[in-house]
Design an enzyme around this catalytic site. Structure first.
Site, short mmCIF file in Angstrom:
data_model
loop_
_atom_site.label_atom_id
_atom_site.label_comp_id
_atom_site.label_asym_id
_atom_site.label_seq_id
_atom_site.Cartn_x
_atom_site.Cartn_y
_atom_site.Cartn_z
N ASP A 24 0.56 -1.32 -0.01
CA ASP A 24 -0.08 -0.18 -0.01
C ASP A 24 0.79 1.16 0.60
O ASP A 24 1.91 0.96 -0.10
CB ASP A 24 -0.55 -0.19 1.40
CG ASP A 24 -2.29 0.40 1.25
OD1 ASP A 24 -2.78 0.23 -0.22
OD2 ASP A 24 -2.82 0.06 2.13
N MET B 296 -6.33 11.34 8.35
CA MET B 296 -6.84 12.06 6.79
C MET B 296 -7.81 13.36 7.01
O MET B 296 -8.55 13.50 6.22
CB MET B 296 -7.95 10.95 6.08
CG MET B 296 -7.15 9.38 5.82
SD MET B 296 -8.29 8.19 5.18
CE MET B 296 -8.52 7.38 7.10
N LYS C 201 -1.63 4.65 -4.78
CA LYS C 201 -1.63 6.26 -5.82
C LYS C 201 -0.33 7.67 -5.02
O LYS C 201 -0.23 7.89 -5.95
CB LYS C 201 -2.64 6.88 -4.86
CG LYS C 201 -2.99 7.42 -3.96
CD LYS C 201 -4.77 7.88 -4.20
CE LYS C 201 -4.98 8.28 -2.34
NZ LYS C 201 -5.86 7.26 -1.74
N1 SAH Z 1 -4.04 1.81 8.32
C1 SAH Z 1 -3.09 3.07 9.05
C2 SAH Z 1 -4.46 4.08 8.61
C3 SAH Z 1 -4.20 4.45 7.43
S1 SAH Z 1 -5.21 5.70 6.42
C4 SAH Z 1 -2.67 3.14 10.50
O1 SAH Z 1 -3.23 2.52 11.25
O2 SAH Z 1 -1.58 4.14 11.13
C5 SAH Z 1 -3.68 7.32 6.52
C6 SAH Z 1 -3.62 7.86 7.72
O3 SAH Z 1 -3.20 7.49 8.36
C7 SAH Z 1 -2.89 9.35 6.58
O4 SAH Z 1 -3.79 10.60 5.85
C8 SAH Z 1 -2.58 9.88 8.04
O5 SAH Z 1 -3.48 10.85 8.90
C9 SAH Z 1 -2.40 8.72 8.98
N2 SAH Z 1 -0.56 8.19 8.99
C10 SAH Z 1 -0.31 7.18 8.54
N3 SAH Z 1 1.03 6.51 8.62
C11 SAH Z 1 0.97 7.99 9.28
C12 SAH Z 1 2.27 8.41 9.88
N4 SAH Z 1 4.05 8.03 9.56
N5 SAH Z 1 2.45 9.70 10.05
C13 SAH Z 1 1.18 10.81 10.28
N6 SAH Z 1 0.35 10.00 10.21
C14 SAH Z 1 0.11 8.71 9.08
#
Ligand code: SAH
Length: 250
Positions: free
Chosen positions: A34, A168, A56
């Protein structure tokens, strides 16, 4: 026998991946990766594994969800073990639930390997615990991107007085902050936004709710970022102030 895994790769830092995740990855014939997954985690995959990027970012068009599931089914049915790698935890805003349902519907068992979700890792990366007895009795993980399930009831969330951790949410931050203020949340509520947490490019902004959207815009922060709203964010504010004092004393 071929196997299928939904694996959480954690927030970015490879060392935050679980042992179970690295072991599952090492068994996979095919790895579907992903968007938000740090490519460094692929060091745990077999050298001969087929790696498919379905995200993407990085100029690739996003692969539709149905197409991803179709690819997983095709490989498993052909006798290949498939690892589906997702950022953070596969069951927190990662559509892992949907993929599990689709695989189950096709009669395929899938093993879920948890990962450390960004909603906990990003605040922690700047010293913010999502709960703390003096500040919040709980934490709410909420999406700021309302597609699919409708808008969260922000007014009800304000009433819980719990830490809000928004995934997000960057694009609609101004709206969200305005809605929280209108719902009675204090303008001086401590907030933090953390971009690319646990990665080399990690950056953050600290502000009060009333000035959050401006502070984020001034700092030029964008996705991926986590926004933390609530008293716990004051723990980062205190640390940032202490660091500034230390810098001033030098
Ligand atoms: N499954 C993922 C979330 C996916 S949704 C999880 O559990 O973390 C995608 C969102 O996750 C992004 O828009 C952001 O809000 C957050 N995100 C994911 N990785 C991040 C990171 N390293 N730093 C800050 N936000 C992050």
């Amino acid at each position: 026998m071929s196997r299928a895994w939904l694996i959480g790769a954690g927030p970015g830092d490879v060392e935050l991946m679980t042992l179970k995740a690295t072991r599952a990855l090492a068994q996979a014939d095919v790895v579907l990766v992903d968007d938000l997954v740090n490519p460094e985690v692929l060091q745990f995959a077999r050298a001969d594994a087929l790696v498919v990027h379905v995200g993407k970012r990085g100029g690739h068009p996003s692969t539709p969800q149905a197409e991803i599931v179709a690819q997983m089914l095709e490989h498993v049915r052909a006798g290949r073990s498939v690892a589906r790698l997702k950022g953070g935890d596969p069951f927190v805003f990662g559509r892992g639930g949907e993929e599990q349902q689709a695989l189950h519907a096709a009669g395929i068992e899938v093993e879920v390997v948890n990962g450390i979700t960004a909603g906990i890792a990003a605040p922690a990366a700047i010293g913010i615990p999502v709960t703390h007895r003096d500040h919040a009795q709980g934490v709410v993980f909420v999406t700021g991107h309302s597609a699919g399930s409708g808008e969260p009831d922000w007014r009800a969330l304000v009433a819980t007085r719990m830490t809000l951790v928004i995934y997000m949410g960057m694009r609609r931050l101004n709206d969200i902050a305005g809605t929280l203020l209108a719902a009675g949340m204090a303008a001086d509520t401590p907030c933090a936004a953390i971009e690319s947490a646990t990665r080399p490019g990690q950056r953050h902004a600290l502000a009060q709710l009333g000035g959050l959207a401006d502070a984020v815009a001034r700092a030029g922060l964008g996705s991926p970022a986590i926004v933390v709203i609530g008293g716990v964010a004051s723990l980062a504010l205190a640390r940032a102030a202490a660091n500034a004092d230390a810098a001033g004393a030098r």
